[in-house]
Design an enzyme around this catalytic site. Structure first.
Site, short mmCIF file in Angstrom:
data_model
loop_
_atom_site.label_atom_id
_atom_site.label_comp_id
_atom_site.label_asym_id
_atom_site.label_seq_id
_atom_site.Cartn_x
_atom_site.Cartn_y
_atom_site.Cartn_z
N GLY A 16 0.80 -1.21 0.00
CA GLY A 16 0.00 0.00 0.00
C GLY A 16 0.83 1.26 0.00
N SER A 17 0.14 2.40 0.03
CA SER A 17 0.82 3.69 -0.11
C SER A 17 1.59 4.11 1.14
CB SER A 17 -0.20 4.78 -0.46
OG SER A 17 -1.20 4.89 0.55
N THR A 18 1.10 3.74 2.32
CA THR A 18 1.77 4.17 3.55
C THR A 18 3.07 3.41 3.77
OG1 THR A 18 -0.43 4.58 4.48
CG2 THR A 18 1.41 4.61 6.02
N GLY A 77 0.05 -1.33 6.43
CA GLY A 77 -0.98 -0.29 6.51
C GLY A 77 -2.35 -0.89 6.74
N ALA A 78 -3.38 -0.06 6.65
CA ALA A 78 -4.76 -0.52 6.82
C ALA A 78 -5.69 0.43 6.07
CB ALA A 78 -5.14 -0.58 8.29
N GLY A 88 -6.70 -4.98 2.56
CA GLY A 88 -6.88 -5.69 1.29
C GLY A 88 -7.48 -4.87 0.19
N GLY A 89 -7.57 -3.53 0.40
CA GLY A 89 -8.10 -2.67 -0.66
C GLY A 89 -7.28 -2.75 -1.93
N GLU A 95 -0.86 -10.63 3.07
CA GLU A 95 -0.67 -9.72 4.20
C GLU A 95 -1.01 -10.42 5.52
OE1 GLU A 95 -1.63 -5.41 2.08
OE2 GLU A 95 -3.24 -6.54 3.04
#
Length: 277
Positions: free
Chosen positions: A78-80, A134-135, A147-148, A155
């Site tokens: 993810g982005s974070t 991330g979340a 899981g977006g 994960e």
């Protein structure tokens, strides 16, 4: 309690979509000064910029506080997580740390390689010292929706192999209850041949909304999104969905996160631990 009863009780009236991708009792500890709550009108671009800075601060704080020399580290997606890997690589260079990284996705693998970090896998390192990820949303009990990006199964496997599972997020992911901020539902990874049967099972007592074709995961499976309308007992929901033949995993992470670092709008980082029951 049987599978049908669990499904009927907890899935209730829902919306199921395929392929949509992209506080009482809470212990909160500010990392810097006491949080200041400021209400200002900001442009969307300004808010996005603040969110990126918040991600960076959360990622840096988690790496600084949980990564030590001679560790095996699970690297989330993810982005974070990009900022966490930036900081991890910086510390490895500056402090000459011996760190081995296990990725949760193709994206994480590429990040590790691009930063010149040591890449491994669960075959060689089945036990991790810490996993950082991330979340999409975090509730007051540290239950997560993840899981977006379609990486939820890997994960969850990596998080489950870690002695400590640490989550990083910006202020937009902080919710009292799941669904307060994240409106895209709970991702569910399914075997391709079970895509229609699983969709029908979950949607027996609800409407079925098809947004677009199913997303394919790194495991070559499909992702469905279950859109819920109210809070549930998420442990029971997770169990009920996973009992459906063809379901691989859900994006519900229940009782797994040890600590969450939230980057806030005012520049602080707030740490949240699970509530004490």
């Amino acid at each position: 309690m049987g599978r049908a009863m669990l499904l009927q009780r907890w899935l209730g009236p829902t919306l199921l979509s395929a392929g949509h991708r992209s506080a009482g009792g809470r212990k909160q500890t500010p990392f810097t000064s006491k949080l200041k709550h400021v209400s200002l009108f900001r442009s969307p671009s300004s808010r996005r910029g603040m969110a990126e800075e918040a991600k960076k601060r959360a990622g840096y704080a988690a790496v600084d506080n949980h990564v030590q020399n001679n560790q095996v580290v699970g690297v989330g997606s993810g982005s974070t997580i990009v900022y966490a890997v930036d900081r991890l690589a910086e510390r490895v260079r500056q402090e000459k740390l011996n760190i081995v990284c296990v990725p949760t996705s193709f994206q994480a693998r590429q990040l590790i390689l691009q930063h010149g970090l040591t890449l491994s896998d669960l075959d060689r390192h089945p036990e991790l010292d810490v996993a950082i990820d991330g979340a999409d949303e975090v509730d007051a009990a540290l239950t997560l929706i993840k899981g977006g990006g379609g990486c939820l199964t890997q994960e969850k496997i990596v998080a489950g192999c870690a002695k400590h599972f640490i989550v990083i997020a910006d202020f937009r992911k902080d919710s009292s209850v799941l669904g307060q901020q994240w409106k895209k539902g709970v991702p569910i990874e399914v075997i391709p041949m079970a895509y229609v049967p699983v969709s029908r099972t979950i949607a027996m007592r609800s409407s079925l909304l098809i947004v677009q074709g199913p997303v394919v995961t790194d495991n070559s499976n499909f992702i469905l999104d279950w859109k819920f309308e109210h809070a549930h007992n998420w442990k029971e929901v997770n169990t009920a969905i996973k009992m459906i033949p063809g379901v691989v995993e859900t994006g519900l992470f229940v009782g797994m996160a040890e600590r969450v670092y939230f980057g806030m709008e005012d520049g602080n980082v707030v740490v949240r631990d699970p509530p004490v029951n």
